[in-house]
Design a protein around this motif. Sequence first.
Motif, short mmCIF file in Angstrom:
data_model
loop_
_atom_site.label_atom_id
_atom_site.label_comp_id
_atom_site.label_asym_id
_atom_site.label_seq_id
_atom_site.Cartn_x
_atom_site.Cartn_y
_atom_site.Cartn_z
N ALA A 133 37.51 19.21 -1.39
CA ALA A 133 36.47 17.96 -0.83
C ALA A 133 37.25 17.30 0.14
N MET A 134 38.52 16.90 -0.14
CA MET A 134 39.46 16.18 0.73
C MET A 134 39.46 16.87 2.25
N GLY A 135 39.42 18.11 2.07
CA GLY A 135 39.81 19.08 3.55
C GLY A 135 38.41 19.36 3.96
N ASP B 165 36.47 14.14 12.97
CA ASP B 165 37.01 13.46 14.09
C ASP B 165 37.82 14.34 14.93
N PRO B 166 37.58 14.81 15.97
CA PRO B 166 38.29 15.55 17.01
C PRO B 166 39.57 15.17 17.48
N GLU B 167 39.86 13.75 17.36
CA GLU B 167 40.98 13.06 17.92
C GLU B 167 42.27 13.15 16.85
N ARG B 168 41.72 12.97 15.77
CA ARG B 168 42.48 12.62 14.80
C ARG B 168 43.77 13.59 14.45
N LYS B 169 45.08 13.14 14.59
CA LYS B 169 46.15 13.98 14.27
C LYS B 169 46.92 13.71 13.16
N VAL B 170 47.30 14.80 12.32
CA VAL B 170 47.86 14.51 10.95
C VAL B 170 49.15 15.75 10.81
N ASP C 249 51.53 16.11 -0.25
CA ASP C 249 50.41 14.97 0.35
C ASP C 249 49.12 15.85 0.04
N LEU C 250 48.72 16.84 -0.75
CA LEU C 250 47.73 17.45 -1.22
C LEU C 250 47.10 16.79 -2.36
N ASP D 249 45.71 18.62 -4.74
CA ASP D 249 45.65 19.60 -5.99
C ASP D 249 46.81 19.19 -6.76
N ASN D 250 46.86 20.31 -7.78
CA ASN D 250 48.10 19.91 -8.75
C ASN D 250 49.21 20.85 -8.59
N VAL D 251 49.63 21.28 -7.13
CA VAL D 251 50.44 21.92 -7.16
C VAL D 251 51.87 21.56 -6.42
N GLY D 252 51.82 20.25 -6.11
CA GLY D 252 53.07 19.72 -5.78
C GLY D 252 53.89 19.95 -4.66
N TYR D 253 53.55 20.87 -3.69
CA TYR D 253 54.09 21.14 -2.47
C TYR D 253 52.99 21.38 -1.46
N ASN D 254 53.25 21.34 -0.30
CA ASN D 254 52.40 21.58 0.75
C ASN D 254 52.96 22.84 1.59
N PRO D 255 52.56 24.02 1.63
CA PRO D 255 53.15 25.22 2.33
C PRO D 255 53.08 25.04 3.63
N TRP D 256 52.32 23.97 4.14
CA TRP D 256 52.34 23.55 5.72
C TRP D 256 53.13 22.42 6.03
N GLU D 257 53.84 21.95 5.18
CA GLU D 257 54.64 20.80 5.67
C GLU D 257 55.39 20.97 7.04
#
Length: 476
Positions: A86-88, A401-406, A412-413, A415-423
């Motif tokens: 949902a957050m995505g 929002d087409p302008e927002r950059k992240v 920072d996800l 879920d319960n994974v503890g890492y973001n492969p797209w860091e």
Amino acid sequence: MDEENDLVIRDGKIVTPSGIIHSDMAIKGTTISAIGRNLGDAKVNISAHGKFVMPGGIDSHAHIEQMSGMGQMNADTFETATRSAAMGGTTSVISFAAQATGQTLSDTVADYTARARRGAMIDYAFHITITDTSVSNFEDDLAQLVATGHRSLKIFTTYNIQLNDQKILKILALARKYGALVCVHAENDAIISNAKEQLLSAGRKSPRYHAQSRPRIAEIEAVERICQFAQYLDQPVMLFHISTSESASAVKVAQARNAPVWAETCPHYLLMTEDALDKPGLEGAKFMCSPPQRTTVDQDSLWQALKEGTLALVSSDHAPYRYDETGKLSAGPDAAFNEIANGLPGLETRLPLMFDAMVSRGGQGPQAFAQITATAPAKLYGLQKKGALVAGMDADIVIWDPERKVTYGSNDLNDNVGYNPWEGRTVTGWPAHVILRGESLVKDGHFFGSAGAGNWIDRPELATKPSGGSQQEGRT
Ligand code: DUC
Ligand code: ZN
Ligand code: ZN
């Protein structure tokens, strides 16, 4: 007089299957009631000025609260996985009801239904993963489950849960008889065993050898075989996670001769290469998935295949394992690649990655994005009230929002994974407001969902039929 609207989203660029309309959208209860101007008052008004109003994302391939092919429990529950989705910007997911050896199909679906009912915060359906056809009541259970709305099955040609060719044909024939789509993890197991053995006996065991252990020819052979089987029995199949240029071509050739085949790919094949596995120590394990990531040439072919419609959609293949002893490192710090769970988290990042690549940078536009991330999966898998912003459909909506950059961080996800492969990767375009059946689920990073609020999605029939070239439906 007309009842007052519950919600009106005003002044947005509404992305519909028939075009982008700069207008307002009204919601009554859980349903989109109208698109246009002068829609009247509403209990709640939201401005979407300068933003795209899109259908909620549909992720049609995610592993949730499930055992892996190698027998390891994944890290997410329905609660953590669907919060992350949902957050995505994803409002519906199709995960798996995965049969354990000896378990009846009805028990399997009952198990996963109980798990999802407890935790799911977005709407969901299941692919029934078939691993053991010898259990009691097999065909009757299958017939009954399909008739009651479980319209997709999943089988493997590899791992210890694979079905042999004879059993694959049996499942395809039963699916045809009862009206289900068959999804296939297609890699040739013998080729993989052979490659694995050679690498391990030469002492090549670090994560980077995972790619060589699953040679591209393993995928190509199995994809070609399954296309032939689908045509032979005139039974629709969905080929999961296409990673190679040659497999995409094989699907295209099969479609040209009217074989009832669709195929999908995932962001990690479009945007990563096998270099991701080549990291110090076991770090590469974070990126290990099967089939593995390939080359930039494959990436170009997959993008082209998506544009042409050879590949119908993009799913996440979310398969979450923590980078610790409960997950990727369960066989210890010296684990060989074949002892490391396959998969990476993707429910939350799929849509921002695809929006950035297709809309912000790729010039493909928001309609193509909505098609491959929501409209096509809804159509192909029979989610009749999902996937398009049209009056009468469920009010599953994302205001982008087409302008927002992240820029993604290390952990920072949601879920319960503890890492973001797209860091370290920066995406432009963000799901600012996520609405599920008329209710706000996420707004400006705040989450309003609750465990168990997601609904199971009944699929009374598939939009596609197993004959007559109707497999073109769902393509761009
Ligand atoms: N491969 C699979 O077959 N399933 C889950 C994840 C993965 O990488
Ligand atoms: Zn798979
Ligand atoms: Zn998968």
